[in-house]
Structures are given as C-alpha cells and as structure tokens.
Design a protein around this motif. Structure first.
Motif, PDB file in Angstrom:
ATOM      1  N   UNK A  18       9.293  39.174  75.181  1.00 53.26           N
ATOM      2  CA  UNK A  18       9.206  39.894  73.911  1.00 53.26           C
ATOM      3  C   UNK A  18      10.423  40.796  73.769  1.00 53.26           C
ATOM      4  N   UNK A  19      10.669  41.249  72.550  1.00 52.48           N
ATOM      5  CA  UNK A  19      11.849  42.082  72.316  1.00 52.48           C
ATOM      6  C   UNK A  19      11.601  43.099  71.218  1.00 52.48           C
ATOM      7  N   UNK A  20      12.394  44.160  71.258  1.00 51.92           N
ATOM      8  CA  UNK A  20      12.407  45.191  70.222  1.00 51.92           C
ATOM      9  C   UNK A  20      13.661  44.979  69.384  1.00 51.92           C
ATOM     10  N   UNK A  27      19.898  48.898  63.041  1.00 51.10           N
ATOM     11  CA  UNK A  27      19.267  47.912  62.161  1.00 51.10           C
ATOM     12  C   UNK A  27      20.019  46.582  62.188  1.00 51.10           C
ATOM     13  N   UNK A  28      19.319  45.515  62.658  1.00 49.66           N
ATOM     14  CA  UNK A  28      19.871  44.154  62.782  1.00 49.66           C
ATOM     15  C   UNK A  28      21.002  44.044  63.814  1.00 49.66           C
ATOM     16  N   UNK A  29      21.351  45.135  64.476  1.00 51.91           N
ATOM     17  CA  UNK A  29      22.514  45.119  65.371  1.00 51.91           C
ATOM     18  C   UNK A  29      22.185  45.413  66.830  1.00 51.91           C
ATOM     19  N   UNK A  30      20.998  45.934  67.105  1.00 51.23           N
ATOM     20  CA  UNK A  30      20.591  46.224  68.478  1.00 51.23           C
ATOM     21  C   UNK A  30      19.282  45.528  68.783  1.00 51.23           C
ATOM     22  N   UNK A  31      19.129  45.115  70.026  1.00 51.70           N
ATOM     23  CA  UNK A  31      17.873  44.523  70.458  1.00 51.70           C
ATOM     24  C   UNK A  31      17.657  44.769  71.935  1.00 51.70           C
ATOM     25  N   UNK A  32      16.385  44.816  72.354  1.00 50.86           N
ATOM     26  CA  UNK A  32      16.058  45.088  73.747  1.00 50.86           C
ATOM     27  C   UNK A  32      14.934  44.173  74.206  1.00 50.86           C
ATOM     28  N   UNK A 114       9.230  40.153  68.248  1.00 50.46           N
ATOM     29  CA  UNK A 114      10.096  38.980  68.342  1.00 50.46           C
ATOM     30  C   UNK A 114       9.327  37.730  68.707  1.00 50.46           C
ATOM     31  N   UNK A 115       8.157  37.540  68.095  1.00 52.52           N
ATOM     32  CA  UNK A 115       7.301  36.402  68.424  1.00 52.52           C
ATOM     33  C   UNK A 115       7.990  35.070  68.148  1.00 52.52           C
ATOM     34  N   UNK A 116       8.548  34.903  66.956  1.00 53.61           N
ATOM     35  CA  UNK A 116       9.230  33.638  66.638  1.00 53.61           C
ATOM     36  C   UNK A 116      10.461  33.460  67.516  1.00 53.61           C
ATOM     37  N   UNK A 117      11.182  34.546  67.764  1.00 55.95           N
ATOM     38  CA  UNK A 117      12.371  34.466  68.619  1.00 55.95           C
ATOM     39  C   UNK A 117      12.016  34.011  70.024  1.00 55.95           C
ATOM     40  N   UNK A 282       9.183  48.931  66.284  1.00 54.48           N
ATOM     41  CA  UNK A 282       9.779  47.761  66.924  1.00 54.48           C
ATOM     42  C   UNK A 282       9.984  46.673  65.875  1.00 54.48           C
ATOM     43  N   UNK A 283      11.226  46.358  65.581  1.00 59.98           N
ATOM     44  CA  UNK A 283      11.524  45.361  64.565  1.00 59.98           C
ATOM     45  C   UNK A 283      10.964  45.757  63.219  1.00 59.98           C
ATOM     46  N   UNK A 284      10.186  44.873  62.625  1.00 63.51           N
ATOM     47  CA  UNK A 284       9.576  45.140  61.324  1.00 63.51           C
ATOM     48  C   UNK A 284       8.211  45.802  61.440  1.00 63.51           C
TER      49      UNK A 284
END
Length: 334
Positions: A18-20, A27-32, A114-117, A282-284
C-alpha cells in the motif's frame, strides 16, 4: 527461446505494498510505501503460472468489490498492455507462453491507500520477472515499467500520475520527476518515524476527490506549495526531522477534501495533541495518516483512530514504517 525449465512447474507470487499519495505537501509529486510493524500484509498479491490460455481468478477480502467480468479487471488489462508493449519492442508474442493469473485483493477500493496501484504494480512486476525466464532477462527496465504502470493507473483515475505506483514499485519515499528517462527519484527517509494509517471503511473515488478541487490555485498557495516541497526535500538530505515535519501541511487539496471525511478535524486535533509530527489525508482519502517519532505516541493515536475514525467493520488501522523494499517476487513449486 525456451521458457526456463524451472518455471514450468513453478508459481511466481508478486507483492506490492500500500502507499500514501501526496504525503500532504507533495500533491501528485510525493509518495510513500507502507509496511505494518506487526508483519500484517498491507498490499495486493498476484500469482502467475503457466497455462494453456490466459485466465484470471480473483480472491481475497475485497475481491467482491471488483467487476465480476475478468476482462474488466485491471490485472487483465495489465496483461494485455504488457503483451502489447512486448510487440512494440519487436518480440514475437505468438511464441510467448500463456498464463494463469490470480489476484489476491487485500486492499479496499477507493481507500486512499493506492489500491489500484498495488494491483497494477504486482501484476506488471510479476509479469516482467516471470517472462525473464523466457527472454533470459527482464524485458523492461524499472523506468520503462513505471511508464507503463502510470498509463494503466491513468486509465482508472482519469489522469496519469505516479505518486502511488512509484513508491509501491520502488519502495520508500519517492519524488516524481516524470522525465522520460527518470520517472521517479527515491528520497532519504527517517527510519525512526512511525506512520499510523487508518482507513475509515467508507469509499472515496479518486475522480470525485479531484472534482472537488478548484481548477486554479491562488498565487500565495502556489508559492507556499513550492517552498514546502523544496524545504522538505532539503531537510531530508540534511536529516533535519523538525523542519521536514513542519513542512508537511497540505495547502492544495486538504482544505477541500477534508469535507468528504467525517471526523477529520477531530482526528487531526487528537493526533497533534498526542505528539504527532504531522497529520494528513492519504491520497484522495478517506485513509488518514499520522507521523510520529516514537512508538508510544503512535500506539495512542492508533487506538484512538480505531475507536473514533473508523466508520464500519471494513475499516482498519495499522502502525507502519516505510516499506523500503517496494514490490517483491517469490517462487514456489507446484
């Protein structure tokens, strides 16, 4: 080329965490990428094995939330997209062996995790590693595969963005460069940080969460956004935890999206009163996260969120650290 003999009677299992997305300030530029400290599985798995013809089976806690038609499943689309990409590389796909794929859907849909991801990354990473036995090496580099992952993620959310697929695939904390030759950059992390991640149990679609945002951003907000992201990145490299945490405020999306999340303000207030360095969506959404620099505070906040933020029996909360491994594969004999 013949398929590696070892793969004829083996199954490959790919896992993607999973991811944040956004991580508040990016926004749209960082992920964890996330990994529960208790060893719980927080991510999707895809099994791959040889078959006479392609087929997809779907299992797991949230399997019933997906389309019943396998042709509508994102994993089937990943397979078709992967084969198409091989053809564009000049490979004769008629000679490529067919597969049976099984998606173990552990992540809830529309959760902000990030379920679809996770499904996309597990499927494509698994395919790339499985077919390495046919070609002698993985047919796509990590960067090439990320570009394909972004395309498929865009088919679901309505726009190409990498803030879930990149950390899910590469692990850790990632900054999106979105350059053709370098999609994402891995950033330093604070290993002592705990990330409490709580899914309330309700669903928020990415498309709906984007529709609620204004079409333009005020100049002062744009300047603050750029400053926060620049200072945060610098603070990571200088190992300045206090300054990095101080930058973790969302001036772009949170002021609008929090209206979609019951008890958000109350949850933020409790977290900050009990030692959270940062708190955000987290995300949306609807998943929220709290960052702590010690386990005791993380446990207190986790318990409160489980008792107060979760709305139904599908919700859950985990104390996590960043998953620095990203997507992984393992083999087993049939």
């Amino acid at each position: 080329m013949m398929l590696d003999e070892k793969l004829k009677n083996s199954m490959l299992r790919a896992y993607a965490p999973a991811s944040i997305g956004n991580v508040s300030l990016g926004f749209d530029l960082l992920g964890a990428a996330l990994k529960p400290i208790d060893g719980s599985l927080l991510g999707d798995e895809v099994d791959i094995e040889l078959a006479e013809q392609f087929s997809l089976d779907v299992k797991g806690r949230f399997a019933d939330k997906l389309p019943s038609d396998p042709n509508s499943n994102i994993v089937t689309r990943c397979y078709l997209h992967f084969i198409n990409a091989l053809e564009k590389q000049g490979h004769a796909t008629s000679a490529i062996p067919a597969l049976k794929m099984t998606l173990h859907k552990h992540l809830p849909i529309g959760s902000g995790l990030g379920s679809s991801a996770s499904s996309i990354v597990a499927a494509l990473h698994g395919l790339n590693q499985f077919y390495a036995g046919h070609f002698g090496t993985a047919p796509f580099t990590n960067n090439q595969l990320l570009l394909v992952m972004g395309e498929l993620e865009g088919q679901i959310s309505g726009s190409i963005h990498y803030d879930n697929v990149a950390p899910c695939f590469l692990g850790g904390l990632t900054l999106m460069a979105e350059h053709q030759e370098q999609v994402a950059l891995q950033l330093p992390v604070f290993e002592n940080w705990y990330w409490v991640s709580c899914y309330s149990g309700i669903s928020v679609s990415t498309a709906a969460a984007r529709d609620i945002l204004p079409k333009q951003v005020a100049l002062p907000d744009a300047i603050q956004f750029g400053r926060q992201l620049a200072v945060f990145t610098d603070a990571l490299y200088r190992k300045d935890e206090k300054l990095a945490a101080a930058m973790m405020r969302d001036v772009i999306a949170e002021p609008y999206r929090k209206s979609l999340l019951p008890k958000f303000d109350e949850s933020r207030a409790f977290a900050e009163q009990n030692g959270a360095l940062a708190f955000g969506i987290s995300g949306s959404g609807p998943t929220v996260f709290a960052v702590c620099d010690n386990l005791q505070n993380a446990q207190i906040i986790n318990q409160w969120l489980m008792a107060n933020y979760i709305q139904n029996d599908t919700g859950f909360s985990h104390i996590c650290q960043l998953d620095t491994m990203g997507a992984t594969v393992s083999h087993s004999q049939n």
